[in-house]
Structures are given as C-alpha cells and as structure tokens.
Write a protein that holds these residues in place. Structure first.
Motif, PDB file in Angstrom:
ATOM      1  N   GLN A   1       0.852  -1.188   0.000  1.00 34.70           N
ATOM      2  CA  GLN A   1       0.000   0.000   0.000  1.00 34.70           C
ATOM      3  C   GLN A   1       0.893   1.245   0.000  1.00 34.70           C
ATOM      4  O   GLN A   1       1.968   1.246   0.580  1.00 34.70           O
ATOM      5  CB  GLN A   1      -0.906  -0.012   1.232  1.00 34.70           C
TER       6      GLN A   1
ATOM      7  N   GLU B   1      -9.235  -0.472  -1.674  1.00 34.03           N
ATOM      8  CA  GLU B   1      -9.111   0.380  -2.864  1.00 34.03           C
ATOM      9  C   GLU B   1     -10.449   0.619  -3.549  1.00 34.03           C
ATOM     10  O   GLU B   1     -10.516   1.327  -4.560  1.00 34.03           O
ATOM     11  CB  GLU B   1      -8.132  -0.280  -3.848  1.00 34.03           C
TER      12      GLU B   1
ATOM     13  N   ASP C   1      -7.045  -5.949   0.311  1.00 35.55           N
ATOM     14  CA  ASP C   1      -6.462  -4.723  -0.248  1.00 35.55           C
ATOM     15  C   ASP C   1      -7.376  -4.137  -1.318  1.00 35.55           C
ATOM     16  O   ASP C   1      -7.527  -2.910  -1.428  1.00 35.55           O
ATOM     17  CB  ASP C   1      -5.083  -5.012  -0.847  1.00 35.55           C
ATOM     18  N   HIS C   2      -7.998  -5.013  -2.113  1.00 38.88           N
ATOM     19  CA  HIS C   2      -8.904  -4.543  -3.164  1.00 38.88           C
ATOM     20  C   HIS C   2     -10.156  -3.901  -2.563  1.00 38.88           C
ATOM     21  O   HIS C   2     -10.707  -2.958  -3.132  1.00 38.88           O
ATOM     22  CB  HIS C   2      -9.301  -5.705  -4.083  1.00 38.88           C
TER      23      HIS C   2
END
Length: 696
Positions: free
Chosen positions: A342, A539, A535-536
């Motif tokens: 990140q 985001e 993480d997606h």
C-alpha cells in the motif's frame, strides 16, 4: 473558548497535538477502539450479509460519556485516529456513537505528528473513507469466523484454551516445516583448502578454486588429496589479476517489517518491543523548550516512498555534514518491495533530519534512542550516494591446482559512512586488503591447510527471519506481525530456544488437524490471495460482503466435515523422575512460551512448577561448593546461578567458564556478540578472543 473537539487514540498523542492546535481545540483520547465484536459469541450474522453485532468495549463507559459530553459543547468534532484501516474504523465507530453525519468532513489524518503536518491536516479534513472501514471490518469478521468456529472444535477434540487463526496458523506451519527440514537433513561432507601466503611482508589467504582448469567440488578426503598431489609443494605463480570498481547502493527507508527485522538483528528487540517504542517516538517525546514532538513518521506502513520535502531536507543536511560528493545526482526513489504494498503514506523516517541522534540523547530513554538512531541512520543513508569499492581477484597456480584470493577496499564510503544494513547471520562485511600482485609473481606459502566440513541444515526461524518469510509470502500486513508472534507463543504452539522458534508437540498436533480438515487456511497462496482481496476492498475494487461469502461457502462445509470426522485426542504429559516438594506427586514436563518446564501432575489442586535446570559443569566461584546451573528469567532470558540458592546468591548473565583470569584469578565468563565470542574477566580488563570450530 474552544469550539472544536479533536479525538485521537492515546493520551500521549492527545498531549502532543493539543500543544500544536491551541486553545480553540479540546483534544481527548478514546483509548483505542470503543466498539468491537462480543467476546462471548461469534457476533456475526452470517445469514444477513455478515452483519457484525458491535458492542461497547467493557470499561469504556466513562471515556465515552466524557467524549459525548464534550461533543455537545462544541461546533465541530474532528476524528484524528491513525492513518490506516484500524484508525479509520475507530473514527467510524466514534462517529456512530457521537451521532455524527458520516458525510461530514470530520476525518483528519497526518503521517507525522509535527506542528506543520498537524496544522496542514486540519486545513483539509475529509469524509470517513468507508472502503478503508470495510477492509478493516472484513478482516475482523474473517478472523472472527475462523477463530470462533475452529477454536471451539479444538477445545472439544483436543483441549481447552486452543485457538486457530489465518495468519498465526500459517506462521506455526512455517516453523514446523522448517523443523521437519532440519530433522530430515542429511549432512554432506566437503573439504576446503586454504593457502597461507606472504608477499612483500603482507600476509594474505587464497582458497582452492579449480583443478586442471575445471571447478571440482571437494566432496571427500580423496578428492582433497588429489588436489594436494597435483600441487607443486608450497610454490605459487600469479596467473591472473583482475581489478575493478564496484558500486554498492543503500537500502531503502524502513517499512514496518524491515524495521522489525533490523531491530531484531542489531538491537536484539522483539517485534512487539520495536512497535511499542516506535509508537512512543511517533506519538511524541518532550524535547525541553521545543515541547512535545513526534520524532518519526507513522510506523505501520509497507511503502518506501519519501516526500520531496523530506528528500530536500536530507540533501541539505548531507551536503552540510558530509559534503556535496555524498549526495546522489538524482534524489533516490525506491520502488515498492512487492506489488501488494500500500502507498497511503511514507516509509518510516525522522520527522526532521536535523534532529540527529546525538542531539536527542538527553530526551530519550536508552531503548528509544537506540531505535531512533536506527531509523535516522537508515533514512539518511537511503538518500546518500552509492559507495564505491575497489575489488581485486587474483588466481594463483600451484601445479595443476588453481587457488583464488579476493580482496576489496572502500574507495568512496558514500552511504556506508552512516549506515550498513545488517544480515540474518549477524556477521559484518569484512574488507580484506591484498598486496600489490602482478602476473608472473612467484609466491611462497607459509602453510597449506585442508579442512573437513559438513553442510548445515537450514536455520530455525528467528523473529526477524519469520517476519521476512511472512512478508515475502504475502501473509499478513504490517500491523499483524508483532501480535501474531506473541499469540503463537502464548498459546503454547511454539517455544523460543536461543532466540529461535521451535514447535511444541501441541503446535504440531493442532497444525496436523488444520492441514487435514482446513487445508485452505494453511495454504500460503490462498492466504496471500485473501490479503489481496482485502487490499482490493480498501481500494474500492471489491465488495467486502462478496469477499467474505466466497470464503465462507467452502469453509462452512469444511466445518461440518470436521465436526463429524475429527477424533478426540488426549494429550498425555511426559512424566519426569522429579517429585513435587509440595504434594509428593510426580512432576510432568510442560511446554511454555520459553521452552520446557516442570509442573505438578496434581494440577489444578497443586500448582507447583519448577524450571528445568542445566548443569554446565562449573563449580560456583563464590561459595566453592555449589554447581553453576543454567536458568531462565520470567521473560525467558538465560542466566546462570548457584544451585545452592538462596544460601549462595551468585548470579551472572554471562556463562562462567571455570577458567581463572591470568591477571587476577577471577573466573572468566563468555561474552557473546554478533562479532564472536570472547573470554572476559568481570573484575579487571582482561579479555581474549575465542575461535569456534568453524573459524579455527
């Protein structure tokens, strides 16, 4: 009069920020999270899109009342928790409790706690980022489902108090797999031949390289003897000399994992200790007239990015302190270590490079200063010019055998003037100088030394090695490493011996069951892919409910099979010959976080425990009657004491040798460091270096 309320997590952070903002702001601390899933139940409605059932954390009532009352007396409420998923979730929970509008620009974030950074942050408040919140919720719910569904099963089938988790289970399996590698390792013999040489009064060494122009491994004494037979006694002819210039580049600024690794290598800090001290440096330290100042940027990050402002400050400092030649032609920008990293905030660096470690010495504790020095030196060196080394490689022939000597020296120190990255084996780079040699020079040897060796198994994981392995595999994230290592020790799945992890019988049993019934939890690729999905979510590319649903569909089926097919296992303790001095029962061997110990078999009626002592074969130098035994402190550190305690109170952190000091007759002790072992006198200045077998 104050018209704004600012809420942070900790009192230390509140104190620092309060000094920067002035009288118009009231700054208070939430003391971390205010809501969480209940401990007494799973707290997740699986049938209703995995909706969490949050409750107020016990003991937070008075804090919340104080925050609620304060919020009613001001016009604005700003939520300034840490700039990561956890901080965003804390802000969201606070907004919910204080009945703030989530669409309001009430969220304030800063990567460093300095006056300018804080004031700039309050000029641009934003809305709460629900993608960050949902990523944190998804991880929390995922870990809760794994832990609260598998753990009761382990309690029922094995023993109470066990737990399972995504990251911790993979960590334990890595430790077990490494132990299996070590157990199955078959040492292989090999030989080395070293020629001790001298040229124009300068001694140097050359090692066997090839025979008849062909590189051949010396796998036996016979192969080694063939080389000796092919040599012309002790005479060598210089056949080739290669000299070249080599550049060496600095390491990138710290990210969370590399900070933990380097602090373990160079300072001997546990991951949890490193993060605790880093938190103190981030939140603020009292600097005399300057007041409370945050000394480093946020310490939970996997980005090596550095702001242009900080780079310019570093350039000016390096130019002034070391000279223009130590500044690279272009500012150094480091690429992400992995594609999953990140980039929300910077790498870990000092908030002001002008605050060098020496100037901070009066204000910091010893531990704070050591860690700050590490961060400061790493950052400054990362912005410096590359080092230039002069290297020399010389081939020398003796009959049909070729020997090779290598040497290097620093031509331009560059970043090495400030800092050089450590390595896992604890050794430092050694620069060997070779004399001026030319092709055709005839060299005579003082000695030819053949030596037998055996290949060594891979080393057990230290904390630094394990953190690096988890990071490289994409398992966990910066905030998870330290608590994961603590958990696997507290649960008794692993123990620490000589600063290395070893699996316990309990750990092996639990992982064996997990592999059989929940293989995807322990599958490295599956777990790393789950981290990518989270993480997606952060985001905004994935829906958090769908991520959980895709996992839970197969997980639920696994649970049903395990409930039916997992057999109950009774763990039998190994009985010792030791008798409990309180109740007379036999004592049994137990495994704790710092290794084995003895406990009464009558537990819980009798709770007597004893350490397992190891006689090192040395008579006590104080009472001259007792034996010196190896013990462990409550924190697991090895020390040495007399077995006649409390009658004799002799104690030493360093291992007594039984050998008298040649100067004063006091018993010498072993002093171990990353540079080797020394025999040292505790009473005078006598000291001598000890060579281990591999070096001798």
């Amino acid at each position: 009069m104050a018209d704004s309320l600012v809420i942070v997590e900790s009192p230390a952070k509140a104190k620092t920020i309060g000094k920067y903002l002035g009288s118009k702001y009231i700054v208070k601390a939430s003391m971390g999270h205010i809501r969480d899933l209940p401990k007494s139940q799973t707290g997740v409605d699986v049938e209703n899109n995995f909706q969490p059932k949050y409750i107020t954390i016990r003991g937070k009532g008075s804090v919340l009342k104080e925050l609620k009352d304060a919020s009613k007396k001001v016009k604005n409420v700003f939520l300034a928790a840490d700039p990561d998923r956890e901080g965003e979730a804390i802000a969201w929970h606070l907004a919910h409790y204080l009945e703030l509008n989530e669409s309001d620009t009430c969220r304030v974030v800063f990567n460093e706690i300095t006056k300018q950074a804080v004031k700039d942050a309050f000029k641009t408040p934003r809305k709460i980022n629900m993608d960050l919140v949902n990523a944190q919720q998804a991880r929390r719910i995922l870990d809760r489902l794994v832990g609260y569904k598998i753990s009761p099963l382990l309690w029922k089938k094995v023993k109470k108090g066990l737990s399972a988790g995504r990251v911790q289970s993979v960590a334990v399996k890595l430790i077990i797999d490494r132990e299996n590698e070590i157990d199955s390792f078959i040492p292989e013999e090999y030989w080395s031949i070293t020629a001790k040489l001298m040229h124009e009064g300068t001694p140097f060494e050359a090692k066997y390289y090839s025979l008849d122009g062909e590189k051949r491994e010396l796998g036996s004494e016979q192969a080694m003897q063939q080389v000796l037979d092919a040599m012309e006694g002790g005479s060598f002819l210089v056949a080739d000399v290669k000299e070249k210039e080599r550049q060496r580049h600095p390491a990138a600024p710290f990210i969370t994992s590399t900070l933990q690794q380097e602090a373990a290598r160079k300072l001997g800090y546990r991951a949890s200790k490193t993060m605790s001290i880093a938190q103190q440096l981030y939140e603020g330290v009292e600097l005399g007239k300057e007041g409370t100042v945050g000394l480093i940027t946020y310490m939970r990050t996997d980005s090596t990015r550095i702001s242009p402002v900080a780079q310019e400050e570093a350039k000016e400092y390096i130019t002034e302190r070391y000279g223009a030649s130590f500044v690279p032609e272009q500012p150094r920008n480091y690429t992400k270590k992995n594609s999953n990293a990140q980039d929300a905030h910077e790498g870990i660096r000092p908030t002001a490079v002008s605050r060098d470690p020496e100037s901070m010495k009066p204000y910091l504790t010893r531990d704070q200063l050591r860690l700050y020095k590490l961060v400061w030196e790493r950052f400054v060196s990362s912005q410096m010019a590359s080092a230039v080394l002069d290297t020399m490689t010389v081939d020398l022939n003796s009959g049909k055998a070729t020997f090779r000597a290598t040497g290097s020296k620093i031509k331009f120190a560059g970043f090495m003037k400030v800092y050089v990255e450590g390595n896992d084996d604890g050794t430092e780079e050694e620069f060997k100088f070779l004399p001026a040699l030319a092709v055709g020079d005839r060299i005579s040897s003082d000695a030819i030394e053949p030596k037998q060796h055996f290949t060594q198994p891979p080393p057990r994981y230290s904390e630094a090695r394990l953190v690096r392995a988890l990071e490289e595999l994409g398992i966990g994230r910066p905030s998870t490493y330290a608590p994961t290592l603590e958990t696997i020790q507290k649960r008794g799945y692993v123990a620490i011996e000589e600063k290395r992890f070893i699996p316990t019988e309990l750990g092996e049993l639990v992982i064996q069951l997990m592999v059989e019934f929940f293989p995807e939890i322990l599958d490295v690729e599956f777990t790393a892919h789950m981290e990518e999905d989270l993480d997606h979510v952060e985001e905004g590319k994935e829906d958090w409910v769908k991520v959980l649903a895709s996992f839970y569909d197969s997980f639920e089926k696994r649970l049903e099979v395990a409930e039916e097919e997992m057999k109950e296992i009774e763990i039998q303790d190994e009985v010792s010959d030791e008798i409990c001095d309180k109740c007379g029962r036999h004592m049994v061997y137990k495994m704790g976080r710092f290794g084995k110990f003895l406990a009464c078999s009558g537990f819980p009626e009798c709770r007597n425990t004893k350490p397992i002592v190891k006689d090192i074969g040395v008579t006590c130098p104080k009472c001259h009657e007792g034996k010196i035994i190896e013990r462990r402190s409550k924190k697991g550190r090895i020390f040495y004491g007399c077995d006649q305690y409390p009658g004799c109170d002799y104690v030493s952190w360093d291992k007594p040798t039984g050998k008298p000091c040649p100067k004063c007759e006091t018993m010498l002790v072993e002093k171990r460091s990353k540079n080797g072992t020394r025999l040292q006198c505790p009473s005078c200045d006598y000291s001598e270096e000890v060579q281990d077998e591999e070096q001798a």
